[in-house]
Scaffold this motif. Structure first.
Motif, PDB file in Angstrom:
ATOM      1  N   ILE A  53       0.840  -1.185   0.000  1.00 41.13           N
ATOM      2  CA  ILE A  53       0.000   0.000   0.000  1.00 41.13           C
ATOM      3  C   ILE A  53       0.881   1.243   0.000  1.00 41.13           C
ATOM      4  CG2 ILE A  53      -1.857   1.206   1.219  1.00 41.13           C
ATOM      5  CD1 ILE A  53      -2.545  -1.754   0.462  1.00 41.13           C
ATOM      6  N   ALA A  54       0.573   2.187  -0.880  1.00 38.90           N
ATOM      7  CA  ALA A  54       1.234   3.495  -0.873  1.00 38.90           C
ATOM      8  C   ALA A  54       0.160   4.525  -0.547  1.00 38.90           C
ATOM      9  CB  ALA A  54       1.866   3.798  -2.229  1.00 38.90           C
ATOM     10  N   ALA A  55       0.474   5.435   0.363  1.00 33.74           N
ATOM     11  CA  ALA A  55      -0.491   6.439   0.787  1.00 33.74           C
ATOM     12  C   ALA A  55       0.215   7.775   0.976  1.00 33.74           C
ATOM     13  CB  ALA A  55      -1.166   6.001   2.085  1.00 33.74           C
ATOM     14  N   ARG A  56      -0.572   8.848   0.902  1.00 31.10           N
ATOM     15  CA  ARG A  56      -0.023  10.192   1.139  1.00 31.10           C
ATOM     16  C   ARG A  56      -0.833  10.866   2.237  1.00 31.10           C
ATOM     17  NH1 ARG A  56      -3.436  14.003  -0.393  1.00 31.10           N
ATOM     18  NH2 ARG A  56      -4.909  13.621  -2.066  1.00 31.10           N
ATOM     19  N   GLY A  57      -0.199  11.745   2.965  1.00 34.20           N
ATOM     20  CA  GLY A  57      -0.873  12.466   4.035  1.00 34.20           C
ATOM     21  C   GLY A  57      -1.941  13.394   3.494  1.00 34.20           C
ATOM     22  N   VAL A  58      -3.026  13.549   4.252  1.00 38.33           N
ATOM     23  CA  VAL A  58      -4.100  14.474   3.888  1.00 38.33           C
ATOM     24  C   VAL A  58      -4.378  15.403   5.066  1.00 38.33           C
ATOM     25  CG1 VAL A  58      -5.188  12.926   2.216  1.00 38.33           C
ATOM     26  CG2 VAL A  58      -5.917  12.848   4.599  1.00 38.33           C
ATOM     27  N   ASN A  59      -5.023  16.518   4.771  1.00 40.05           N
ATOM     28  CA  ASN A  59      -5.332  17.476   5.834  1.00 40.05           C
ATOM     29  C   ASN A  59      -6.732  17.218   6.406  1.00 40.05           C
ATOM     30  OD1 ASN A  59      -7.251  18.690   4.093  1.00 40.05           O
ATOM     31  ND2 ASN A  59      -5.700  20.085   3.263  1.00 40.05           N
ATOM     32  N   LYS A  60      -7.068  17.951   7.445  1.00 43.16           N
ATOM     33  CA  LYS A  60      -8.345  17.758   8.139  1.00 43.16           C
ATOM     34  C   LYS A  60      -9.537  18.028   7.235  1.00 43.16           C
ATOM     35  CE  LYS A  60      -6.547  18.688  12.764  1.00 43.16           C
ATOM     36  NZ  LYS A  60      -6.231  17.314  12.994  1.00 43.16           N
ATOM     37  N   GLU A  61      -9.400  18.949   6.290  1.00 42.82           N
ATOM     38  CA  GLU A  61     -10.503  19.254   5.367  1.00 42.82           C
ATOM     39  C   GLU A  61     -10.804  18.052   4.478  1.00 42.82           C
ATOM     40  OE1 GLU A  61     -13.579  21.043   3.336  1.00 42.82           O
ATOM     41  OE2 GLU A  61     -12.687  21.526   5.265  1.00 42.82           O
ATOM     42  N   GLU A  62      -9.779  17.372   3.989  1.00 43.82           N
ATOM     43  CA  GLU A  62     -10.008  16.158   3.180  1.00 43.82           C
ATOM     44  C   GLU A  62     -10.675  15.072   4.011  1.00 43.82           C
ATOM     45  OE1 GLU A  62      -7.263  14.803  -0.087  1.00 43.82           O
ATOM     46  OE2 GLU A  62      -5.940  16.243   0.916  1.00 43.82           O
ATOM     47  N   VAL A  63     -10.296  14.944   5.263  1.00 45.75           N
ATOM     48  CA  VAL A  63     -10.917  13.960   6.150  1.00 45.75           C
ATOM     49  C   VAL A  63     -12.389  14.309   6.349  1.00 45.75           C
ATOM     50  CG1 VAL A  63     -10.938  13.006   8.491  1.00 45.75           C
ATOM     51  CG2 VAL A  63      -8.761  13.377   7.316  1.00 45.75           C
ATOM     52  N   ARG A  64     -12.691  15.594   6.578  1.00 51.60           N
ATOM     53  CA  ARG A  64     -14.080  16.033   6.758  1.00 51.60           C
ATOM     54  C   ARG A  64     -14.925  15.717   5.523  1.00 51.60           C
ATOM     55  NH1 ARG A  64     -17.464  19.314   5.137  1.00 51.60           N
ATOM     56  NH2 ARG A  64     -16.065  20.491   3.809  1.00 51.60           N
ATOM     57  N   ARG A  65     -14.402  16.052   4.330  1.00 48.69           N
ATOM     58  CA  ARG A  65     -15.138  15.777   3.084  1.00 48.69           C
ATOM     59  C   ARG A  65     -15.363  14.281   2.892  1.00 48.69           C
ATOM     60  NH1 ARG A  65     -11.594  19.715   0.564  1.00 48.69           N
ATOM     61  NH2 ARG A  65     -10.530  17.963  -0.381  1.00 48.69           N
ATOM     62  N   TYR A  66     -14.367  13.464   3.230  1.00 50.66           N
ATOM     63  CA  TYR A  66     -14.481  12.012   3.088  1.00 50.66           C
ATOM     64  C   TYR A  66     -15.569  11.466   4.019  1.00 50.66           C
ATOM     65  CZ  TYR A  66     -13.081   7.098   3.006  1.00 50.66           C
ATOM     66  OH  TYR A  66     -13.069   5.733   2.880  1.00 50.66           O
ATOM     67  N   LYS A  67     -15.578  11.923   5.267  1.00 48.93           N
ATOM     68  CA  LYS A  67     -16.602  11.470   6.215  1.00 48.93           C
ATOM     69  C   LYS A  67     -17.992  11.894   5.759  1.00 48.93           C
ATOM     70  CE  LYS A  67     -13.728  11.204  10.336  1.00 48.93           C
ATOM     71  NZ  LYS A  67     -13.432  11.777  11.656  1.00 48.93           N
ATOM     72  N   GLU A  68     -18.103  13.090   5.211  1.00 43.88           N
ATOM     73  CA  GLU A  68     -19.381  13.573   4.685  1.00 43.88           C
ATOM     74  C   GLU A  68     -19.833  12.696   3.518  1.00 43.88           C
ATOM     75  OE1 GLU A  68     -20.248  17.462   2.273  1.00 43.88           O
ATOM     76  OE2 GLU A  68     -20.065  17.964   4.409  1.00 43.88           O
ATOM     77  N   TRP A  69     -18.899  12.372   2.624  1.00 47.76           N
ATOM     78  CA  TRP A  69     -19.209  11.503   1.483  1.00 47.76           C
ATOM     79  C   TRP A  69     -19.674  10.127   1.964  1.00 47.76           C
ATOM     80  CZ3 TRP A  69     -16.575   6.988   0.005  1.00 47.76           C
ATOM     81  CH2 TRP A  69     -17.000   6.445  -1.207  1.00 47.76           C
ATOM     82  N   LEU A  70     -18.987   9.581   2.965  1.00 47.66           N
ATOM     83  CA  LEU A  70     -19.382   8.270   3.503  1.00 47.66           C
ATOM     84  C   LEU A  70     -20.790   8.300   4.070  1.00 47.66           C
ATOM     85  CD1 LEU A  70     -16.266   6.887   5.412  1.00 47.66           C
ATOM     86  CD2 LEU A  70     -17.284   5.977   3.331  1.00 47.66           C
ATOM     87  N   SER A  71     -21.129   9.367   4.785  1.00 44.52           N
ATOM     88  CA  SER A  71     -22.463   9.427   5.395  1.00 44.52           C
ATOM     89  C   SER A  71     -23.543   9.551   4.328  1.00 44.52           C
ATOM     90  CB  SER A  71     -22.554  10.586   6.380  1.00 44.52           C
ATOM     91  OG  SER A  71     -22.496  11.834   5.713  1.00 44.52           O
TER      92      SER A  71
END
Length: 75
Positions: A53-71
């Motif tokens: 697995i290769a991953a890159r760091g994300v900021n809090k705004e990307e995390v917020r948008r992802y959680k919103e998308w999941l919901s």
């Protein structure tokens, strides 16, 4: 941007987010990095399938948008 690579027994999905926890080797303090999976590669390790697995760091705004998308996805 921070990045990391690691191996997993289970496949993960590209574009998913992970919260990675680890202890700093210098002082033992627990750290957390939010990461987005950018690449998953299946590899054969002595007859066993593993996933690199290769991953890159994300900021809090990307995390917020992802959680919103999941919901919204569950509606």
């Amino acid at each position: 941007s921070k990045g990391l690579r690691f191996k997993s027994d289970d496949p993960l999905l590209e574009d998913d987010l992970l919260a990675v926890f680890f202890r700093s080797p210098s002082n033992g303090i627990e750290k957390k990095i939010d990461c987005k999976i950018i690449r998953v590669t299946a590899i054969d390790e002595n007859g066993t399938k593993k996933y690199e697995i290769a991953a890159r760091g994300v900021n809090k705004e990307e995390v917020r948008r992802y959680k919103e998308w999941l919901s919204k996805r569950g509606q």
